[in-house]
Design a protein around this motif. Structure first.
Motif, PDB file in Angstrom:
ATOM      1  N   VAL A 460       0.843  -1.189   0.000  1.00 42.90           N
ATOM      2  CA  VAL A 460       0.000   0.000   0.000  1.00 42.90           C
ATOM      3  C   VAL A 460       0.878   1.239   0.000  1.00 42.90           C
ATOM      4  O   VAL A 460       1.803   1.354   0.809  1.00 42.90           O
ATOM      5  N   ARG A 461       0.605   2.165  -0.938  1.00 39.76           N
ATOM      6  CA  ARG A 461       1.428   3.365  -1.060  1.00 39.76           C
ATOM      7  C   ARG A 461       0.966   4.408  -0.040  1.00 39.76           C
ATOM      8  O   ARG A 461      -0.134   4.943  -0.133  1.00 39.76           O
ATOM      9  N   SER A 462       1.801   4.648   0.960  1.00 40.40           N
ATOM     10  CA  SER A 462       1.484   5.663   1.970  1.00 40.40           C
ATOM     11  C   SER A 462       2.791   6.269   2.470  1.00 40.40           C
ATOM     12  O   SER A 462       3.877   5.752   2.205  1.00 40.40           O
ATOM     13  N   SER A 463       2.676   7.337   3.233  1.00 44.12           N
ATOM     14  CA  SER A 463       3.866   7.990   3.788  1.00 44.12           C
ATOM     15  C   SER A 463       4.297   7.355   5.100  1.00 44.12           C
ATOM     16  O   SER A 463       5.273   7.792   5.714  1.00 44.12           O
ATOM     17  N   LEU A 464       3.571   6.323   5.548  1.00 46.55           N
ATOM     18  CA  LEU A 464       3.886   5.672   6.811  1.00 46.55           C
ATOM     19  C   LEU A 464       5.156   4.834   6.677  1.00 46.55           C
ATOM     20  O   LEU A 464       5.373   4.200   5.633  1.00 46.55           O
ATOM     21  N   SER A 469       0.069  -5.493   9.363  1.00 46.10           N
ATOM     22  CA  SER A 469      -0.689  -6.574   8.716  1.00 46.10           C
ATOM     23  C   SER A 469      -2.167  -6.533   9.091  1.00 46.10           C
ATOM     24  O   SER A 469      -3.033  -6.939   8.308  1.00 46.10           O
ATOM     25  N   GLN A 470      -2.491  -6.036  10.304  1.00 42.57           N
ATOM     26  CA  GLN A 470      -3.907  -5.925  10.702  1.00 42.57           C
ATOM     27  C   GLN A 470      -4.621  -4.828   9.904  1.00 42.57           C
ATOM     28  O   GLN A 470      -5.802  -4.943   9.606  1.00 42.57           O
ATOM     29  N   TRP A 471      -3.900  -3.761   9.581  1.00 42.78           N
ATOM     30  CA  TRP A 471      -4.499  -2.724   8.724  1.00 42.78           C
ATOM     31  C   TRP A 471      -4.829  -3.314   7.355  1.00 42.78           C
ATOM     32  O   TRP A 471      -5.875  -3.026   6.784  1.00 42.78           O
ATOM     33  N   GLN A 472      -3.895  -4.137   6.867  1.00 40.80           N
ATOM     34  CA  GLN A 472      -4.123  -4.773   5.564  1.00 40.80           C
ATOM     35  C   GLN A 472      -5.316  -5.730   5.621  1.00 40.80           C
ATOM     36  O   GLN A 472      -6.083  -5.834   4.661  1.00 40.80           O
ATOM     37  N   ILE A 499      -6.113   4.676   4.266  1.00 39.60           N
ATOM     38  CA  ILE A 499      -4.736   5.172   4.403  1.00 39.60           C
ATOM     39  C   ILE A 499      -4.741   6.557   5.041  1.00 39.60           C
ATOM     40  O   ILE A 499      -3.924   6.859   5.930  1.00 39.60           O
ATOM     41  N   GLN A 500      -5.654   7.414   4.598  1.00 36.87           N
ATOM     42  CA  GLN A 500      -5.744   8.771   5.143  1.00 36.87           C
ATOM     43  C   GLN A 500      -6.041   8.736   6.647  1.00 36.87           C
ATOM     44  O   GLN A 500      -5.429   9.470   7.436  1.00 36.87           O
ATOM     45  N   PHE A 501      -6.969   7.869   7.029  1.00 38.08           N
ATOM     46  CA  PHE A 501      -7.335   7.770   8.449  1.00 38.08           C
ATOM     47  C   PHE A 501      -6.148   7.318   9.296  1.00 38.08           C
ATOM     48  O   PHE A 501      -5.821   7.926  10.323  1.00 38.08           O
ATOM     49  N   ILE A 502      -5.479   6.249   8.865  1.00 40.12           N
ATOM     50  CA  ILE A 502      -4.342   5.721   9.638  1.00 40.12           C
ATOM     51  C   ILE A 502      -3.223   6.757   9.710  1.00 40.12           C
ATOM     52  O   ILE A 502      -2.602   6.952  10.770  1.00 40.12           O
ATOM     53  N   THR A 503      -2.970   7.455   8.609  1.00 36.17           N
ATOM     54  CA  THR A 503      -1.914   8.472   8.589  1.00 36.17           C
ATOM     55  C   THR A 503      -2.218   9.607   9.546  1.00 36.17           C
ATOM     56  O   THR A 503      -1.336  10.091  10.273  1.00 36.17           O
ATOM     57  N   LYS A 504      -3.478  10.051   9.577  1.00 35.87           N
ATOM     58  CA  LYS A 504      -3.857  11.151  10.464  1.00 35.87           C
ATOM     59  C   LYS A 504      -3.833  10.724  11.930  1.00 35.87           C
ATOM     60  O   LYS A 504      -3.490  11.512  12.814  1.00 35.87           O
ATOM     61  N   MET A 505      -4.200   9.470  12.184  1.00 37.87           N
ATOM     62  CA  MET A 505      -4.200   8.989  13.577  1.00 37.87           C
ATOM     63  C   MET A 505      -2.765   8.837  14.093  1.00 37.87           C
ATOM     64  O   MET A 505      -2.489   9.062  15.280  1.00 37.87           O
ATOM     65  N   ASP A 506      -1.854   8.424  13.204  1.00 36.84           N
ATOM     66  CA  ASP A 506      -0.431   8.268  13.529  1.00 36.84           C
ATOM     67  C   ASP A 506      -0.276   7.407  14.789  1.00 36.84           C
ATOM     68  O   ASP A 506      -0.728   6.265  14.819  1.00 36.84           O
ATOM     69  N   LEU A 507       0.318   7.943  15.838  1.00 33.18           N
ATOM     70  CA  LEU A 507       0.583   7.154  17.046  1.00 33.18           C
ATOM     71  C   LEU A 507      -0.686   6.866  17.841  1.00 33.18           C
ATOM     72  O   LEU A 507      -0.679   6.017  18.741  1.00 33.18           O
ATOM     73  N   ASN A 508      -1.763   7.562  17.559  1.00 29.73           N
ATOM     74  CA  ASN A 508      -3.015   7.365  18.293  1.00 29.73           C
ATOM     75  C   ASN A 508      -3.898   6.279  17.679  1.00 29.73           C
ATOM     76  O   ASN A 508      -5.021   6.069  18.113  1.00 29.73           O
ATOM     77  N   MET A 509      -3.395   5.605  16.645  1.00 35.96           N
ATOM     78  CA  MET A 509      -4.184   4.574  15.986  1.00 35.96           C
ATOM     79  C   MET A 509      -4.487   3.437  16.971  1.00 35.96           C
ATOM     80  O   MET A 509      -3.568   2.831  17.539  1.00 35.96           O
ATOM     81  N   PRO A 510      -5.776   3.154  17.219  1.00 34.56           N
ATOM     82  CA  PRO A 510      -6.124   2.097  18.180  1.00 34.56           C
ATOM     83  C   PRO A 510      -5.786   0.725  17.618  1.00 34.56           C
ATOM     84  O   PRO A 510      -5.714   0.538  16.409  1.00 34.56           O
ATOM     85  N   ASP A 558     -14.914   9.630  10.449  1.00 36.37           N
ATOM     86  CA  ASP A 558     -15.386  10.904   9.904  1.00 36.37           C
ATOM     87  C   ASP A 558     -14.771  12.086  10.638  1.00 36.37           C
ATOM     88  O   ASP A 558     -14.333  13.063  10.029  1.00 36.37           O
ATOM     89  N   GLN A 559     -14.726  12.011  11.971  1.00 32.14           N
ATOM     90  CA  GLN A 559     -14.142  13.105  12.750  1.00 32.14           C
ATOM     91  C   GLN A 559     -12.669  13.300  12.410  1.00 32.14           C
ATOM     92  O   GLN A 559     -12.155  14.416  12.388  1.00 32.14           O
ATOM     93  N   THR A 560     -11.982  12.210  12.134  1.00 28.87           N
ATOM     94  CA  THR A 560     -10.551  12.276  11.832  1.00 28.87           C
ATOM     95  C   THR A 560     -10.296  12.820  10.428  1.00 28.87           C
ATOM     96  O   THR A 560      -9.391  13.649  10.219  1.00 28.87           O
ATOM     97  N   CYS A 561     -11.100  12.374   9.464  1.00 29.16           N
ATOM     98  CA  CYS A 561     -10.857  12.735   8.047  1.00 29.16           C
ATOM     99  C   CYS A 561     -11.742  13.873   7.555  1.00 29.16           C
ATOM    100  O   CYS A 561     -11.522  14.381   6.446  1.00 29.16           O
ATOM    101  N   GLY A 562     -12.744  14.265   8.334  1.00 28.40           N
ATOM    102  CA  GLY A 562     -13.592  15.401   7.948  1.00 28.40           C
ATOM    103  C   GLY A 562     -14.455  15.145   6.725  1.00 28.40           C
ATOM    104  O   GLY A 562     -14.716  16.057   5.933  1.00 28.40           O
ATOM    105  N   ILE A 563     -14.949  13.912   6.569  1.00 28.28           N
ATOM    106  CA  ILE A 563     -15.740  13.573   5.376  1.00 28.28           C
ATOM    107  C   ILE A 563     -17.067  14.318   5.358  1.00 28.28           C
ATOM    108  O   ILE A 563     -17.443  14.940   4.367  1.00 28.28           O
TER     109      ILE A 563
END
Length: 576
Positions: A460-464, A469-472, A499-510, A558-563
């Motif tokens: 998956v192409r991301s800046s992370l 593997s669980q995200w996948q 990808i956008q959600f995980i990137t924005k959550m960064d270290l706070n990703m549950p 939605d709160q994280t990505c502002g959809i």
């Protein structure tokens, strides 16, 4: 003393009394009209009304004069009076009202009056004028009128609507409408023929045969019925009857254009391209038809299928002249330049590019690869041509087609697409998405902003820095569930959202304790973003989770990505 002169008849001069009645004033009014004295004509018609107030003709004449003088509202007042109090059956008043409203640029009212005229007037006195006005109103209102019937044409409007339904593939609705038409108009053979076709398309062959028998019993030589029958024979594999009826149709030389066209297309479907070519050539000699690009395409196809390649080129050049916006002619002309590739393969008569025909067939093949997609080199070359010359939507469809095909040639085309210097990076991301679904694991070169970079479709192409593997697993679950129900771009957009959600959550990703909940939330949001109808309950049931939990995760993404915030700019909130 002078004597009084006598007339030739010997009697004294007689005084003729003037007949002061409605007829007298009517004649005076007409005479004034002939001299364009509208004021006098209006005055005399008014007098005629005084003598015969119950005569609607005199009222309508007054309304006509007022309309000529530009007093459209005054004219309408009189017409409404006629319909309300004097003669409600004088349906031509609705046509006059429509004219007045159109002149007043009150197009909605004009349409309403015109529809009432067409649906209630049995004589059709102003049929031609009404059709012209309908075209004007279509242009002004930017939509067709919702006309249900034309009384003077006995089911013709309903029949046209049924034909449209057939062309759109809405066979069940077409059957319902056609059954109503033939019940009301037993001798409407065109409707019976189309009813037979509708039954046939629904697989109700016994009913189709009965409907055709009804047509041919009433008119044994009905050409439309015979043409439909021979197509039935072909589909059902009734070789003996097919051979006999085809031989009979080869000898037919119709007179009417409609019959020539029906026979030409039928012979083309049967593979009788020589006969089809002969009939299409007859049609293009007709001055009334030689502006139709479709007809020139059909003639070109028949010429190509009979080996008349120079003639095919001439006809496709005519298509280019008559329909310069269409890419159909340029495609086939380019194929003529590479005949060795496609010689011996027959071309369809449909006025579509080959890849467009395949896309239409996909709509009815949700599970299986459409038959013939991988065999015909003309279709293959049309995909490659579309990938170079099509718009973005067409290119996405072609990329998806290569995903369906999945052979080495398709893979090579996808790899080459990644290196196109002027191609949109979004489309290249779609191509990578297709390659991942085809389990391509090796690194591939991709040109991005003039530079070559190596990419692996399986990653998956991301800046992370890392991709868990669980995200996948969340992504794989969602895409597997959506693969047959969502378009390629929608699946890709779900991946981008994740990808956008995980990137924005960064270290706070549950931590991902239950991947199915996240997958359901992602599908719900993707559906809403693309205007699809979906509820929390539906999304939850597809992944075997609870709807309150799905709602919770939807709100977090939605709160994280502002959809919701982004979409409110153009739409009401998509969320429940």
């Amino acid at each position: 003393m002078k004597e009084h002169k006598q007339h030739n008849d010997g009697g004294p001069r007689k005084v003729v009394p003037i007949r002061m009645d409605a007829g007298f004033f009517f004649e005076r009014a007409v005479s004034s009209l002939d001299r364009f004295h509208y004021d006098k004509a209006l005055k005399y018609f008014g007098k005629a009304v005084e003598y015969e107030p119950e005569n609607p003709v005199n009222h309508c004449n007054m309304a006509g004069i007022l309309s000529e003088m530009g007093d459209y509202q005054g004219s309408n007042d009189i017409l409404h009076l006629v319909l309300k109090e004097i003669d409600p059956l004088m349906t031509e008043c609705y046509f006059y009202l429509a004219n007045n409203y159109a002149n007043m640029e009150q197009f909605e009212q004009a349409e309403e009056a015109l529809i009432t005229y067409l649906e209630e007037d049995a004589s059709g006195q102003f049929m031609t004028e009404a059709e012209e006005m309908m075209e004007l109103l279509h242009f002004e209102l930017k939509r067709p009128a919702e006309l249900r019937s034309i009384k003077s044409r006995q089911g013709m409007v309903e029949h046209e609507r049924a034909r449209t339904l057939l062309e759109e593939g809405k066979f069940t609705h077409a059957v319902q409408l056609l059954e109503e038409i033939v019940e009301k108009h037993e001798d409407f053979l065109a409707a019976r023929n189309n009813l037979a076709l509708a039954y046939y398309y629904l697989g109700r062959f016994a009913k189709a045969q009965t409907a055709l028998d009804d047509v041919l019993d009433r008119e044994p030589g009905n050409l439309h019925g015979l043409c439909n029958l021979v197509i039935f024979y072909q589909h059902l594999g009734r070789e003996k009857e097919l051979k006999e009826l085809t031989a009979q149709l080869r000898t037919v030389v119709p007179f009417h254009q409609e019959h020539v066209f029906k026979l030409a297309t039928t012979m083309g479907i049967l593979g009788e391209h020589e006969a089809a070519y002969s009939h299409f050539k007859r049609l293009i000699k007709d001055m009334e038809l030689n502006h139709d690009p479709c007809l020139f395409h059909y003639t070109a196809v028949a010429a190509y299928n009979t080996g008349r390649y120079k003639e095919a080129r001439i006809q496709w050049n005519q298509v280019a002249r008559l329909d310069p916006e269409s890419k159909l002619s340029s495609f086939y002309l380019s194929r003529l330049d590479s005949l060795p590739e496609t010689k011996g393969y027959l071309i369809s008569y449909n006025y579509h590019l080959p890849f467009e025909e395949q896309f239409k067939r996909w709509e009815t093949h949700s599970e299986d690869l459409p038959e013939g997609l991988t065999d015909d080199p003309l279709i293959r070359s049309s995909f490659l041509w579309a990938l170079r010359n099509g718009d973005s939507r067409t290119k996405i469809q072609v990329l998806q087609a290569f995903g369906w095909i999945g052979d080495e040639e398709a893979l090579e085309s996808l790899r080459a697409f990644l290196l196109e210097p002027d191609e949109d990076i979004y489309l290249k991301e779609i191509a990578l998405f297709v390659l991942r679904n085809l389990d391509v694991e090796e690194d591939l070169p991709l040109m991005n902003q003039g530079k070559i970079e190596q990419v692996n479709p399986m990653k998956v192409r991301s800046s992370l820095p890392e991709w868990d593997s669980q995200w996948q697993r969340v992504l794989d679950l969602a895409l597997r569930s959506m693969s047959k129900r969502y378009e390629l771009t929608e699946q890709h957009d779900l991946e981008i959202l994740w990808i956008q959600f995980i990137t924005k959550m960064d270290l706070n990703m549950p931590p991902i304790s239950k991947a199915e909940v996240w997958s359901a939330a992602l599908e719900y949001l993707t559906a809403k973003m693309h205007g699809r109808s979906i509820s929390y309950e539906q999304a939850a049931s597809r992944y075997g989770v609870s709807s309150p939990t799905v709602s919770k995760y939807v709100k977090l993404i939605d709160q994280t990505c502002g959809i919701d915030h982004k979409m409110k700019a153009i739409l009401p909130s998509p969320f429940e």
